[in-house]
Each structure stands twice: as C-alpha cells, then as structure tokens.
Design a protein around this motif. Structure first.
Motif, PDB file in Angstrom:
ATOM      1  N   ARG A  60     -28.399  12.168 -14.535  1.00  0.00           N
ATOM      2  CA  ARG A  60     -28.340  13.875 -14.319  1.00  0.00           C
ATOM      3  C   ARG A  60     -28.317  13.965 -12.771  1.00  0.00           C
ATOM      4  O   ARG A  60     -28.356  14.976 -12.443  1.00  0.00           O
ATOM      5  CB  ARG A  60     -29.307  14.597 -15.081  1.00  0.00           C
ATOM      6  N   LEU A  61     -28.111  12.822 -12.025  1.00  0.00           N
ATOM      7  CA  LEU A  61     -28.128  12.738 -10.553  1.00  0.00           C
ATOM      8  C   LEU A  61     -27.328  13.623  -9.814  1.00  0.00           C
ATOM      9  O   LEU A  61     -27.389  14.389  -9.207  1.00  0.00           O
ATOM     10  CB  LEU A  61     -27.674  11.332 -10.085  1.00  0.00           C
ATOM     11  N   LEU A  62     -26.004  13.949 -10.448  1.00  0.00           N
ATOM     12  CA  LEU A  62     -25.046  14.971  -9.761  1.00  0.00           C
ATOM     13  C   LEU A  62     -24.687  15.992 -11.144  1.00  0.00           C
ATOM     14  O   LEU A  62     -23.476  16.619 -10.379  1.00  0.00           O
ATOM     15  CB  LEU A  62     -23.661  14.122  -9.418  1.00  0.00           C
ATOM     16  N   VAL A  63     -25.404  16.227 -11.983  1.00  0.00           N
ATOM     17  CA  VAL A  63     -25.210  17.464 -12.837  1.00  0.00           C
ATOM     18  C   VAL A  63     -25.717  18.378 -11.928  1.00  0.00           C
ATOM     19  O   VAL A  63     -26.756  18.547 -11.320  1.00  0.00           O
ATOM     20  CB  VAL A  63     -25.945  17.040 -14.161  1.00  0.00           C
ATOM     21  N   PRO A  64     -24.903  19.653 -12.047  1.00  0.00           N
ATOM     22  CA  PRO A  64     -25.386  20.833 -11.115  1.00  0.00           C
ATOM     23  C   PRO A  64     -26.847  21.420 -11.620  1.00  0.00           C
ATOM     24  O   PRO A  64     -27.091  21.583 -12.862  1.00  0.00           O
ATOM     25  CB  PRO A  64     -24.167  21.910 -11.690  1.00  0.00           C
ATOM     26  N   ASP A  65     -27.455  21.647 -10.731  1.00  0.00           N
ATOM     27  CA  ASP A  65     -28.898  22.343 -10.549  1.00  0.00           C
ATOM     28  C   ASP A  65     -28.587  23.662 -11.506  1.00  0.00           C
ATOM     29  O   ASP A  65     -29.746  23.684 -12.426  1.00  0.00           O
ATOM     30  CB  ASP A  65     -29.266  22.638  -9.250  1.00  0.00           C
ATOM     31  N   ARG A  66     -27.711  24.175 -11.602  1.00  0.00           N
ATOM     32  CA  ARG A  66     -27.615  25.762 -12.290  1.00  0.00           C
ATOM     33  C   ARG A  66     -27.600  25.387 -13.741  1.00  0.00           C
ATOM     34  O   ARG A  66     -28.142  25.971 -14.586  1.00  0.00           O
ATOM     35  CB  ARG A  66     -26.490  26.293 -11.877  1.00  0.00           C
ATOM     36  N   VAL A  67     -27.605  23.917 -14.243  1.00  0.00           N
ATOM     37  CA  VAL A  67     -27.597  23.861 -15.639  1.00  0.00           C
ATOM     38  C   VAL A  67     -28.583  22.688 -15.819  1.00  0.00           C
ATOM     39  O   VAL A  67     -28.620  22.039 -17.197  1.00  0.00           O
ATOM     40  CB  VAL A  67     -25.986  23.291 -16.393  1.00  0.00           C
ATOM     41  N   GLY A  68     -29.614  22.489 -15.114  1.00  0.00           N
ATOM     42  CA  GLY A  68     -30.777  21.932 -15.490  1.00  0.00           C
ATOM     43  C   GLY A  68     -30.498  20.152 -14.864  1.00  0.00           C
ATOM     44  O   GLY A  68     -31.366  19.468 -15.314  1.00  0.00           O
ATOM     45  N   GLY A  69     -29.340  20.065 -14.240  1.00  0.00           N
ATOM     46  CA  GLY A  69     -29.342  18.731 -13.739  1.00  0.00           C
ATOM     47  C   GLY A  69     -30.187  18.600 -12.351  1.00  0.00           C
ATOM     48  O   GLY A  69     -30.720  19.539 -11.833  1.00  0.00           O
ATOM     49  N   ASP A  70     -30.057  17.696 -11.277  1.00  0.00           N
ATOM     50  CA  ASP A  70     -30.869  17.462 -10.319  1.00  0.00           C
ATOM     51  C   ASP A  70     -29.972  17.679  -8.886  1.00  0.00           C
ATOM     52  O   ASP A  70     -30.417  17.777  -7.822  1.00  0.00           O
ATOM     53  CB  ASP A  70     -31.246  16.108 -10.361  1.00  0.00           C
ATOM     54  N   GLU A 110     -18.012  27.842 -14.868  1.00  0.00           N
ATOM     55  CA  GLU A 110     -19.392  27.987 -15.264  1.00  0.00           C
ATOM     56  C   GLU A 110     -19.578  28.120 -16.788  1.00  0.00           C
ATOM     57  O   GLU A 110     -20.644  27.507 -17.332  1.00  0.00           O
ATOM     58  CB  GLU A 110     -20.187  29.003 -14.338  1.00  0.00           C
ATOM     59  N   GLU A 111     -18.713  28.546 -17.363  1.00  0.00           N
ATOM     60  CA  GLU A 111     -18.614  28.694 -18.861  1.00  0.00           C
ATOM     61  C   GLU A 111     -18.538  27.213 -19.325  1.00  0.00           C
ATOM     62  O   GLU A 111     -19.248  27.198 -20.401  1.00  0.00           O
ATOM     63  CB  GLU A 111     -17.523  29.715 -19.317  1.00  0.00           C
ATOM     64  N   LEU A 112     -17.684  26.646 -18.866  1.00  0.00           N
ATOM     65  CA  LEU A 112     -17.593  24.963 -19.349  1.00  0.00           C
ATOM     66  C   LEU A 112     -18.945  24.350 -19.019  1.00  0.00           C
ATOM     67  O   LEU A 112     -19.640  23.553 -19.829  1.00  0.00           O
ATOM     68  CB  LEU A 112     -16.531  24.560 -18.476  1.00  0.00           C
ATOM     69  N   GLN A 113     -19.544  24.371 -17.728  1.00  0.00           N
ATOM     70  CA  GLN A 113     -20.706  23.647 -17.267  1.00  0.00           C
ATOM     71  C   GLN A 113     -21.765  24.160 -18.327  1.00  0.00           C
ATOM     72  O   GLN A 113     -22.613  23.085 -18.867  1.00  0.00           O
ATOM     73  CB  GLN A 113     -20.983  24.063 -16.034  1.00  0.00           C
ATOM     74  N   ASP A 114     -21.955  25.440 -18.602  1.00  0.00           N
ATOM     75  CA  ASP A 114     -22.863  25.898 -19.589  1.00  0.00           C
ATOM     76  C   ASP A 114     -22.811  25.258 -20.870  1.00  0.00           C
ATOM     77  O   ASP A 114     -23.681  24.834 -21.575  1.00  0.00           O
ATOM     78  CB  ASP A 114     -22.983  27.392 -19.733  1.00  0.00           C
ATOM     79  N   GLU A 115     -21.490  25.362 -21.418  1.00  0.00           N
ATOM     80  CA  GLU A 115     -21.313  24.451 -22.730  1.00  0.00           C
ATOM     81  C   GLU A 115     -21.406  23.189 -22.650  1.00  0.00           C
ATOM     82  O   GLU A 115     -22.038  22.715 -23.823  1.00  0.00           O
ATOM     83  CB  GLU A 115     -19.578  25.012 -22.995  1.00  0.00           C
ATOM     84  N   VAL A 116     -21.046  22.506 -21.853  1.00  0.00           N
ATOM     85  CA  VAL A 116     -21.493  21.073 -21.906  1.00  0.00           C
ATOM     86  C   VAL A 116     -23.079  20.499 -21.508  1.00  0.00           C
ATOM     87  O   VAL A 116     -23.527  19.693 -22.409  1.00  0.00           O
ATOM     88  CB  VAL A 116     -20.565  20.293 -20.860  1.00  0.00           C
ATOM     89  N   TYR A 117     -23.501  21.117 -20.825  1.00  0.00           N
ATOM     90  CA  TYR A 117     -24.885  20.812 -20.186  1.00  0.00           C
ATOM     91  C   TYR A 117     -26.047  21.861 -20.253  1.00  0.00           C
ATOM     92  O   TYR A 117     -27.135  21.457 -20.177  1.00  0.00           O
ATOM     93  CB  TYR A 117     -24.688  20.352 -18.527  1.00  0.00           C
ATOM     94  N   GLY A 118     -25.606  22.841 -20.584  1.00  0.00           N
ATOM     95  CA  GLY A 118     -26.607  23.992 -21.002  1.00  0.00           C
ATOM     96  C   GLY A 118     -27.949  23.482 -21.903  1.00  0.00           C
ATOM     97  O   GLY A 118     -29.083  23.857 -21.624  1.00  0.00           O
ATOM     98  N   VAL A 119     -27.606  22.691 -22.924  1.00  0.00           N
ATOM     99  CA  VAL A 119     -28.340  22.366 -24.034  1.00  0.00           C
ATOM    100  C   VAL A 119     -29.025  21.067 -23.626  1.00  0.00           C
ATOM    101  O   VAL A 119     -30.327  20.738 -23.749  1.00  0.00           O
ATOM    102  CB  VAL A 119     -27.856  22.129 -25.262  1.00  0.00           C
ATOM    103  N   ASP A 120     -28.277  20.083 -22.844  1.00  0.00           N
ATOM    104  CA  ASP A 120     -28.647  18.899 -22.791  1.00  0.00           C
ATOM    105  C   ASP A 120     -28.152  18.312 -21.244  1.00  0.00           C
ATOM    106  O   ASP A 120     -26.779  17.891 -21.421  1.00  0.00           O
ATOM    107  CB  ASP A 120     -28.705  17.655 -23.705  1.00  0.00           C
ATOM    108  N   PRO A 121     -28.816  18.376 -20.158  1.00  0.00           N
ATOM    109  CA  PRO A 121     -28.278  17.927 -18.829  1.00  0.00           C
ATOM    110  C   PRO A 121     -27.880  16.598 -18.932  1.00  0.00           C
ATOM    111  O   PRO A 121     -27.234  16.004 -18.034  1.00  0.00           O
ATOM    112  CB  PRO A 121     -29.512  18.191 -17.883  1.00  0.00           C
ATOM    113  N   ASP A 122     -28.199  15.653 -19.880  1.00  0.00           N
ATOM    114  CA  ASP A 122     -27.989  14.259 -19.904  1.00  0.00           C
ATOM    115  C   ASP A 122     -26.709  13.929 -20.850  1.00  0.00           C
ATOM    116  O   ASP A 122     -26.366  12.888 -21.346  1.00  0.00           O
ATOM    117  CB  ASP A 122     -29.158  13.386 -20.325  1.00  0.00           C
TER     118      ASP A 122
END
Length: 400
Positions: A60-70, A110-122
């Motif tokens: 999750r190093l470069l996963v966006p903060d807005r979906v729970g990444g770092d 953002e809809e895609l980011q939420d769909e992919v990472y919203g449940v699991d940032p990993d």
C-alpha cells in the motif's frame, strides 16, 4: 566493505520531502528467502511470500490515502523494492509491479479507486501496459479483447490494468488503459524465462470483457500527465510522469539485485582457491579491479536513481517538460544498465560453481538480465530522445 555497507542518500531528493519508510524488515526478508527456491520452481510467488509482502504494509506504499493507502513517495518505493531484492528478486519484482500499478490507478477515476481499493487497500492489481488489446465501444462502456504478455503476479490478481487500442484503419489508433476484474480474465500459464522465473509473468486473455466508462482512462491523459484525477490527492506523487517513473521502479529492483549479487561474489572470492595456481582467488589483482569497478557502477546507479527522483519531484510539482522527462527516463534506464554490467563483470570471473542453481549471484545475474529487457530500459530509443534534447532539439516521437 560490501555494497550493502555503502551509505546512500536516497532520501535527499525524494518527492514530497518525507523520509523513507522501510517496511521490508529482516522478518519479512526471512520469509522471502525461505520461499525463493519454491517461487523459481513453480514460476510464481508462493502464497506465503505474497502474504509477507501484504503483512509488511509494502503493497500500500503508493495506494492513495483517500482509499486507505499510505500515499508515500518514490524514495519509499525504491527503498522497499531494493530491500526486497536483497532476499528474492521475484518477490521484489512483483512488489515493484503492484506498487507501480496502484500509483497509476491514482490517476484514474475516484469511482474506480473506491471500487478497487475501498474494501482492501492491499488489493492485488497486476497488468500489462502495452496497448495490445482491442477496444470496441458499446452502450455504457467498452468491450475488450486481447492477450497480454508479461503480466507479473497474475495468479494472485484481483483486478488487472491492461493497455488497449481502438482500431482505426488508416489512422493512428486511440489508446486506452482499462481495469478488468479477475472473473473476466483467463490466465495462460506460459511463463518460462531465463530470469525473474518466480514472478508468474504469464499471459492473460480477455474475450468480450465489458468495461464501464469509469474503469478506463485515455492513455494520452494517463501518460501525458493530463488526468484530472491525479491532482485530487493530498500529495503530488500522482502527478509524477508515468514512463520516467516506471524506469525508476524497474531500476529499484535492479539495484537491490545488484547489491545482493555483488555481496555474494565478494563472499565467494574471499574463500575460493584457484585449483590450478594453488593460491586464494582473493589475491588476484584482476578480481580486485572487477569488484572495484562493479561496486562503483552500482553506487553510480544508486546516485542516478536518487537524482532522477529529484527530477520527478520537480515534474510533479509543476516544472514538467519533455526535456525533463527524457532526462529522467534516460537516467533511470541507464541505472538498470549499470546494474546489469556490474553483475556481468563479476559473474564472468566467479567460476563454474557460481553457475549452479542456488547461487545468489547466478540468480541475480539472470534476474537483472531479464529486467533489463523491459521496455523502459531500451537505451537506444530513450537515449536518442535524451541526446536530441542535449542538442536543443525536440525529443521526437519516443513516448515520454
């Protein structure tokens, strides 16, 4: 002094100015080492190795903060990928790919980011960026067909980031990057290669996979830095130019592999005897010079990566240009070549025993050789672009 003893300054010119956050510690490294041989034999990462990467927080190093990444930095990415490569090149490569794709998804909706990472940032997002798929527009989105090679980590993928094009006879095709869920993908287990054997970089296939509009981006907007979504984050890291950034990602893996290989070579040279001369190999002046040059090549690669991170930070913060991109991409690509040369130099002198499977030097040599075949490491084309800018010319048609 081994290569890993050399101090580095990778934090000096990193984007956004934060310090390095090292997630790959000795405990994680021990798991990666333990499963390295299994990865090679089975041609993809063991579940335990992937779990170790997940549990470390490195995914999750470069996963966006807005979906729970770092939402950290390129310097953090380099430090973690480099460290993972000290233990296993395949794990480091897959980590590099997954972190790179999460970074790229930060420029999509953002809809895609939420769909992919919203449940699991990993969430695991392998992919293949080359536009080899075919996209046909339909009601509400696109139908995607194609076969994509070099899809590292495919067996563990939840979603796939894939390049496609819209056929246009007689015209230059429109290029798209799309994200497709696992249920719409078939995996062809055909990964047999000289190096990076444990990465599972096999082909994936899509047949009439439906992609709604929010799951795609025009490739020109993504690669050209024109995405409206890249600026809607707390940091500037998603405004980093994609192709020069990918060169740094690949170079991070090559750097760690070169360090591991050179350390193994130094250990070998220190204990081996020349069976014909009856004297220790460590007394050979030629070996001393090979190690000196190889270590300096790797240190030079490290400094080039450090400087390139600074260039990318300038671009992300608004001082972007074709000239800067050509400069940055060439330096990242040249760092990969320096690592390849260093390992080639010492492998040539390491003797027959270093050629056996189980040799860390042999594996590092194979893995870096394979990594150097990546498109971003094509020095001929990117060198032309950079060289043209040094003459005050436009860099030409090479993608930057």
């Amino acid at each position: 002094m081994t290569v890993t003893d050399v101090p580095d300054g990778a934090a000096a010119n990193e984007p956004n100015g934060s310090g390095r956050d090292l997630r790959i510690d000795e405990r994680t490294g021990a798991v990666l080492t333990e499963h390295a041989a299994w990865n090679e034999e089975h041609r993809h990462l063991a579940e335990e190795a992937l779990s170790a990467l997940r549990e470390s927080g490195a995914l999750r190093l470069l996963v966006p903060d807005r979906v729970g990444g770092d939402e950290l930095t390129f310097a953090d990415m380099v430090a973690n990928v480099r460290e993972a490569a000290l233990y296993d090149g395949a794990a480091a490569w897959v980590l590099m790919v997954l972190v790179g794709h999460s970074w790229m998804l930060g420029s999509m909706t953002e809809e895609l980011q939420d769909e992919v990472y919203g449940v699991d940032p990993d969430t695991i997002v392998p992919g293949s960026l080359a536009p080899v798929g075919a996209a046909t527009e339909c009601d509400g989105g696109w139908l995607i067909d194609g076969r994509w090679p070099f899809t590292s980590g495919a067996v563990w993928g939840n979603w796939f980031l894939l390049g496609s094009q819209v056929p246009a006879p007689g015209e230059r095709p429109r290029l798209l990057h799309v994200v497709i869920p696992r249920e719409d993908i078939e995996i062809d287990d055909n990964w047999y290669a000289i190096g990076l054997r444990g990465t599972g970089s096999c082909d994936v296939v899509a047949n009439q996979a439906f992609v709604p509009t929010h799951r795609l981006i025009d490739s020109g907007d993504l690669l050209g830095g024109r995405s409206p979504w890249s600026s809607r984050h707390r940091t500037s890291v998603y405004r980093t130019p994609i192709l020069p950034g990918l060169a740094v990602h690949v170079a991070a893996t090559a750097l760690g592999l070169a360090r591991a290989g050179l350390d193994d070579a130094a250990d070998r040279f220190g204990v081996q005897d020349d069976r014909y001369m009856g004297s220790p190999k460590s007394r050979r002046p030629g070996l001393h010079m090979r190690l000196a040059e190889a270590n300096t090549e790797v240190r030079s690669a490290e400094l080039l990566i450090e400087d390139t991170i600074g260039l990318l930070r300038q671009a992300a913060d608004g001082t972007d240009s074709k000239q800067l991109r050509a400069h940055a991409k060439y330096q990242g690509s040249y760092a990969i070549e320096l690592c390849r040369r260093a390992l080639d130099r010492v492998t040539t002198a390491a003797g027959g025993r270093a050629a056996f499977d189980g040799s860390r030097l042999q594996q590092a040599f194979r893995d870096v050789t394979m990594a150097s075949q990546h498109q971003v490491a094509d020095l001929d084309t990117v060198g032309e672009a950079y060289g043209r800018t040094r003459l005050g010319m436009d860099p030409g048609a090479h993608p930057l």
